[in-house]
Design a protein around this motif. Structure first.
Motif, PDB file in Angstrom:
ATOM      1  N   LEU B  54       0.883  -1.166   0.000  1.00  0.00           N
ATOM      2  CA  LEU B  54       0.000   0.000   0.000  1.00  0.00           C
ATOM      3  C   LEU B  54       0.915   1.208   0.000  1.00  0.00           C
ATOM      4  O   LEU B  54       1.677   1.420   0.937  1.00  0.00           O
ATOM      5  CB  LEU B  54      -0.861   0.029   1.260  1.00  0.00           C
ATOM      6  N   LEU B  55       0.822   1.967  -1.075  1.00  0.00           N
ATOM      7  CA  LEU B  55       1.750   3.077  -1.248  1.00  0.00           C
ATOM      8  C   LEU B  55       0.943   4.361  -1.256  1.00  0.00           C
ATOM      9  O   LEU B  55      -0.127   4.419  -1.859  1.00  0.00           O
ATOM     10  CB  LEU B  55       2.481   2.873  -2.580  1.00  0.00           C
ATOM     11  N   GLY B  56       1.461   5.379  -0.594  1.00  0.00           N
ATOM     12  CA  GLY B  56       0.727   6.639  -0.605  1.00  0.00           C
ATOM     13  C   GLY B  56       1.391   7.645   0.293  1.00  0.00           C
ATOM     14  O   GLY B  56       2.209   7.300   1.141  1.00  0.00           O
ATOM     15  N   LYS B  62      -3.370   4.762   4.800  1.00  0.00           N
ATOM     16  CA  LYS B  62      -2.778   3.432   4.749  1.00  0.00           C
ATOM     17  C   LYS B  62      -2.880   2.722   6.093  1.00  0.00           C
ATOM     18  O   LYS B  62      -3.348   1.586   6.186  1.00  0.00           O
ATOM     19  CB  LYS B  62      -1.301   3.537   4.341  1.00  0.00           C
ATOM     20  N   THR B  63      -2.437   3.408   7.146  1.00  0.00           N
ATOM     21  CA  THR B  63      -2.474   2.796   8.469  1.00  0.00           C
ATOM     22  C   THR B  63      -3.914   2.488   8.873  1.00  0.00           C
ATOM     23  O   THR B  63      -4.191   1.426   9.430  1.00  0.00           O
ATOM     24  CB  THR B  63      -1.811   3.729   9.503  1.00  0.00           C
ATOM     25  N   THR B  64      -4.816   3.399   8.575  1.00  0.00           N
ATOM     26  CA  THR B  64      -6.216   3.181   8.929  1.00  0.00           C
ATOM     27  C   THR B  64      -6.747   1.910   8.274  1.00  0.00           C
ATOM     28  O   THR B  64      -7.442   1.115   8.908  1.00  0.00           O
ATOM     29  CB  THR B  64      -7.051   4.401   8.512  1.00  0.00           C
ATOM     30  N   LEU B  65      -6.390   1.690   7.015  1.00  0.00           N
ATOM     31  CA  LEU B  65      -6.836   0.491   6.310  1.00  0.00           C
ATOM     32  C   LEU B  65      -6.268  -0.770   6.985  1.00  0.00           C
ATOM     33  O   LEU B  65      -6.983  -1.744   7.215  1.00  0.00           O
ATOM     34  CB  LEU B  65      -6.402   0.573   4.842  1.00  0.00           C
ATOM     35  N   LEU B  66      -4.994  -0.727   7.327  1.00  0.00           N
ATOM     36  CA  LEU B  66      -4.380  -1.875   8.011  1.00  0.00           C
ATOM     37  C   LEU B  66      -5.054  -2.137   9.350  1.00  0.00           C
ATOM     38  O   LEU B  66      -5.309  -3.281   9.716  1.00  0.00           O
ATOM     39  CB  LEU B  66      -2.895  -1.620   8.281  1.00  0.00           C
ATOM     40  N   ARG B  67      -5.326  -1.067  10.083  1.00  0.00           N
ATOM     41  CA  ARG B  67      -5.938  -1.223  11.405  1.00  0.00           C
ATOM     42  C   ARG B  67      -7.330  -1.833  11.298  1.00  0.00           C
ATOM     43  O   ARG B  67      -7.762  -2.547  12.198  1.00  0.00           O
ATOM     44  CB  ARG B  67      -5.992   0.128  12.128  1.00  0.00           C
ATOM     45  N   MET B  68      -8.007  -1.576  10.201  1.00  0.00           N
ATOM     46  CA  MET B  68      -9.308  -2.210  10.014  1.00  0.00           C
ATOM     47  C   MET B  68      -9.139  -3.702   9.727  1.00  0.00           C
ATOM     48  O   MET B  68      -9.938  -4.525  10.168  1.00  0.00           O
ATOM     49  CB  MET B  68     -10.078  -1.520   8.889  1.00  0.00           C
ATOM     50  N   LEU B  69      -8.076  -4.052   8.993  1.00  0.00           N
ATOM     51  CA  LEU B  69      -7.818  -5.468   8.728  1.00  0.00           C
ATOM     52  C   LEU B  69      -7.458  -6.201  10.022  1.00  0.00           C
ATOM     53  O   LEU B  69      -7.858  -7.326  10.245  1.00  0.00           O
ATOM     54  CB  LEU B  69      -6.678  -5.617   7.719  1.00  0.00           C
ATOM     55  N   ALA B  70      -6.682  -5.525  10.882  1.00  0.00           N
ATOM     56  CA  ALA B  70      -6.252  -6.165  12.129  1.00  0.00           C
ATOM     57  C   ALA B  70      -7.365  -6.186  13.164  1.00  0.00           C
ATOM     58  O   ALA B  70      -7.302  -6.948  14.121  1.00  0.00           O
ATOM     59  CB  ALA B  70      -5.037  -5.432  12.692  1.00  0.00           C
ATOM     60  N   GLY B  71      -8.367  -5.335  12.983  1.00  0.00           N
ATOM     61  CA  GLY B  71      -9.493  -5.342  13.906  1.00  0.00           C
ATOM     62  C   GLY B  71      -9.447  -4.257  14.967  1.00  0.00           C
ATOM     63  O   GLY B  71     -10.213  -4.312  15.918  1.00  0.00           O
ATOM     64  N   PHE B  72      -8.567  -3.265  14.830  1.00  0.00           N
ATOM     65  CA  PHE B  72      -8.509  -2.183  15.811  1.00  0.00           C
ATOM     66  C   PHE B  72      -9.487  -1.071  15.493  1.00  0.00           C
ATOM     67  O   PHE B  72      -9.781  -0.230  16.340  1.00  0.00           O
ATOM     68  CB  PHE B  72      -7.097  -1.603  15.908  1.00  0.00           C
ATOM     69  N   GLU B  73      -9.934  -1.019  14.254  1.00  0.00           N
ATOM     70  CA  GLU B  73     -10.947  -0.032  13.877  1.00  0.00           C
ATOM     71  C   GLU B  73     -12.061  -0.790  13.164  1.00  0.00           C
ATOM     72  O   GLU B  73     -11.797  -1.781  12.475  1.00  0.00           O
ATOM     73  CB  GLU B  73     -10.384   1.006  12.879  1.00  0.00           C
ATOM     74  N   THR B  74     -13.276  -0.307  13.322  1.00  0.00           N
ATOM     75  CA  THR B  74     -14.396  -0.925  12.612  1.00  0.00           C
ATOM     76  C   THR B  74     -14.711  -0.056  11.403  1.00  0.00           C
ATOM     77  O   THR B  74     -14.798   1.154  11.532  1.00  0.00           O
ATOM     78  CB  THR B  74     -15.658  -0.953  13.494  1.00  0.00           C
ATOM     79  N   THR B 211       3.866   1.455   2.958  1.00  0.00           N
ATOM     80  CA  THR B 211       5.106   2.210   2.820  1.00  0.00           C
ATOM     81  C   THR B 211       4.787   3.528   2.134  1.00  0.00           C
ATOM     82  O   THR B 211       3.778   3.670   1.474  1.00  0.00           O
ATOM     83  CB  THR B 211       6.153   1.417   2.021  1.00  0.00           C
ATOM     84  N   HIS B 212       5.634   4.526   2.382  1.00  0.00           N
ATOM     85  CA  HIS B 212       5.484   5.688   1.524  1.00  0.00           C
ATOM     86  C   HIS B 212       6.736   5.874   0.666  1.00  0.00           C
ATOM     87  O   HIS B 212       6.929   6.904   0.051  1.00  0.00           O
ATOM     88  CB  HIS B 212       5.086   6.959   2.287  1.00  0.00           C
TER      89      HIS B 212
END
Ligand code: ATP
Ligand code: MG
Lengths: 277, 383
Positions: B54-56, B62-74, B211-212
């Motif tokens: 995930l580049l940007g 990017k982090t928000t998307l990962l955190r949703m995958l890990a389950g820290f954000e809904t 990564t950026h």
């Protein structure tokens, strides 16, 4: 040079202001004479008398018990409150709760004491508990007002604690309760210890709240000292105060020694890490 | 800068195979914080064994998307499936996912060994097996002799490797890495990039890496999703993203690029011709684009695809050839960057390998030069 001189004088004056009364207290605990203002030669007789004074020793023992119990209780409750404030996001009424937890810090003690007294009396009439006033009521009262201090300390520690540590633990399979006991608690342990010490000290020297909620036969040390002032202070109290100061000073000394050693160890380790690459 | 991918391409990539089911499916996921849209209707399919980047830019979600995958954000809206299971309502500690945090999140009161063992302990793995797996993992990241140290006794790069070991030791099916190499210096970084790809291929884990650093994304990943303000701008292999960017944003974000504005004058099945005031010549591109004639478009030409010469190039028919004056030369060792001012006033960037020594270089400051490129070099961008 003139300025330096003046500043140095100010410093000396400030320290004298802080410590001369304490030094006098220690000095007069070894006074032969009963009169506080007259030096009658060196003696340890007040210490001997103190050891036979059951009332004073009993009060001291009660105070220590109350302080230890209320400090422990307020650490438990304060940690829970601090945790709720720092971690559970924006629950309903968070601002109100946050404001209310700090209110006891600024509430006049007279009001705290009076309101608790009314509560205990009402409770006793309604459900028959607490049965009279004594150690239990003093402990509860002290817990309520020291808890606020502990909650503030814990909350500020938790706010500076990186939340991703807890998330990482959860990510690795630990349930929230486990995360708290294995990750959060060990990391905030120093804050909990200092919270406990603060609560202990606050409880130990409270006289106002205790006067409201104590009953016959349960008098804390500050209450005894305070009431005996009316009849002229006995040098025994000087002796007791000196003993307590020695205990506290030793405690602080050992604690700071341990901390300094840890700090040195940490520095050495860090240097090792840098060199180790 | 042209970057070579580390991995060898396999014959049929999973995303080209209609029979393959994606391992991670993100369906129209949106995440808002108050009024702010951090992730905006993102849909992605990621396959087993992929190294997905995930580049940007900073704050692109990017982090928000990962955190949703890990389950820290809904997710505010949309669904996430991992291995076909809807992740809604599944807490982090029950997901088959491990995450390496941007801040490493090492437990400060535990030694390196205990940090790595933590996840296995939670699963109730037998003591002997824990010791064995932790030892093997520490050897893999070359931290065997630091096992007894606390995190604060380690350097930044060592901490990063502990975090990596800790997230790998549970052998998760899906590993999320948030800027895994941010703290490393250039050499260690390149070395670790190779290591990561090796580990990933050896263990067969699916990696999603944030990564950026575009170079890092280009070298390591099987596919890249470029994010911009919470939206996926383009998804594709590193080559696709580099050679065939679909928008100006992607073209400019990945590597450097020269942009020429122009008007479509000929639009055939096998080529387009674009008249560009910017470039001072006609641009001939040997593939069709679906734009109406006369439309205004941008054409992207990578600096390394432009040739410089003092003589007019042979078979020059006035297309893809223009002239200018060399204004700046930056000598980078292996390549040189030339900034050429065109007659139209536009500055064009050209990179050329240094085949001869610097002192013998034929083109210097203030030379008049010709710039030319081949018909396949230009990419028409309509967005
Ligand atoms: N808990 C939150 N509350 C409010 N806004 C947030 C929160 N978390 C993230 N954001 C916002 O969402 C946006 C995306 O953040 P995110 O952390 O996903 O960015 P990123 O792409 O990882 O950036 P970087 O490369 O800097 O790490 C940012 O603008 C950020 O301010
Ligand atoms: Mg981030």
């Amino acid at each position: 040079m003139m300025r330096m001189g003046k500043l140095a004088w100010a410093l000396w004056f400030g320290y004298a202001f802080l410590y001369v009364p304490i030094a006098l207290l220690i000095l007069y605990s070894f006074n032969e004479s009963r009169l506080v203002t007259v030096w009658g030669g060196f003696s340890t007789k007040w210490y001997t008398e103190l050891l036979q004074n059951d009332q004073l020793l009993g009060a001291a023992w009660l105070s220590l018990q109350v302080a230890a119990m209320s400090a422990t209780a307020s650490v438990v409750l304060g940690t829970v409150a601090g945790l709720a404030l720092a971690r559970f996001g924006r629950f309903r009424g968070r601002t109100l709760f946050g404001g209310m937890i700090t209110a006891p810090l600024v509430m006049p003690e007279v009001i705290t004491g009076l309101s608790l007294l009314l509560l205990f009396v009402a409770l006793e009439q309604a459900i028959g508990w607490p049965d009279g006033r004594g150690m239990t009521t003093i402990t509860i009262a002290h817990t309520t007002f020291t808890m606020a201090y502990v909650a503030v300390i814990i909350q500020s520690r938790l706010v500076s604690l990186d939340e991703s540590l807890e998330e990482a633990a959860m990510d690795l399979g630990a349930r929230p309760a486990k995360v708290f006991f294995v990750i959060t608690l060990p990391i905030i342990a120093p804050a909990i210890v200092s919270g406990w010490l603060l609560a202990f000290t606050l409880s130990l020297d409270d006289v106002v709240v205790a006067s409201f909620v104590s009953g016959p036969g349960s008098t804390t040390l500050p209450m005894v000292i305070f009431s005996s002032v009316k009849f002229g202070i006995s040098p025994q109290i000087n002796a007791l105060a000196t003993l307590m100061m020695v205990v506290v000073a030793t405690g602080i000394f050992i604690a700071s020694l341990v901390m300094a050693r840890q700090e040195r160890q940490k520095k050495r380790d860090e240097q090792m890490a840098v060199q180790g690459g | 800068m042209a970057v070579q991918p580390i991995r060898k391409p396999t014959r049929l990539e999973p995303w080209q195979d209609p029979g393959q089911k994606p391992y991670v499916r993100i369906e129209k996921v949106t995440k808002t914080f108050g009024d702010f849209v951090a992730v905006d209707e993102v849909s992605l399919s990621i396959y087993r064994g992929e190294f997905f980047a995930l580049l940007g830019g900073s704050g692109s979600g990017k982090t928000t998307l990962l955190r949703m995958l890990a389950g820290f954000e809904t997710p505010t809206e949309g669904k996430i499936f991992i291995d076909g299971v809807d992740m809604a309502g599944i807490p982090p500690y029950e997901r088959p996912v491990n995450m390496m945090f941007q801040s490493y999140a090492l437990f400060p009161h535990m030694s390196v060994e205990q940090n790595v063992a933590f996840g296995l302990k939670q699963d109730g793995v037998a003591k002997a097996e824990i010791a064995e797996r932790v030892g093997a993992m520490l050897d893999l990241v070359q931290l065997g002799k630091f096992a007894k140290r606390k995190p604060h006794q380690l350097s930044g790069g060592q901490r990063q490797r502990v975090a990596l070991a800790r997230s790998l030791v549970k052998r998760p099916k899906l590993l999320l890495l948030d800027e895994p190499l941010g703290a490393l210096d250039k050499r260690l970084r390149e070395q670790t990039q190779f290591e990561l790809v090796n580990i990933q291929e050896k263990l067969g884990v699916t990696f999603i890496v944030v990564t950026h650093d575009q170079e890092e994304a280009m070298t390591m990943s099987s596919r890249i999703a470029v994010m911009n303000h919470g939206v996926i701008a383009q998804t594709g292999t590193p080559t696709e993203i580099y050679e065939y960017p679909q928008s100006r944003f992607v073209a400019e974000f990945i590597g450097s690029v020269n942009m020429f504005e122009g008007r479509v004058v000929e639009d055939q099945a096998d080529h387009v011709l674009i008249r560009s005031e910017d470039a001072g010549c006609d641009l001939y591109i040997n593939h069709a684009v679906s734009v109406p004639s006369n439309a205004t478009v941008a054409v992207a030409v990578r600096p390394e695809k432009i040739a410089l010469s003092k003589e007019p190039p042979a078979n020059a028919d006035g297309r893809n050839v223009t002239g200018g004056i060399v204004r700046e030369i930056a000598y980078l060792g292996d390549v040189s960057i030339y900034l050429v001012e065109l007659k139209t006033g536009k500055t064009v960037r050209v990179t050329a390998p240094n085949v001869v020594r610097r002192t013998e270089m034929p083109i210097t400051w203030d030379d008049e030069v010709y710039l030319s490129w081949r018909p396949f070099a230009g990419v028409v961008l309509t967005q």
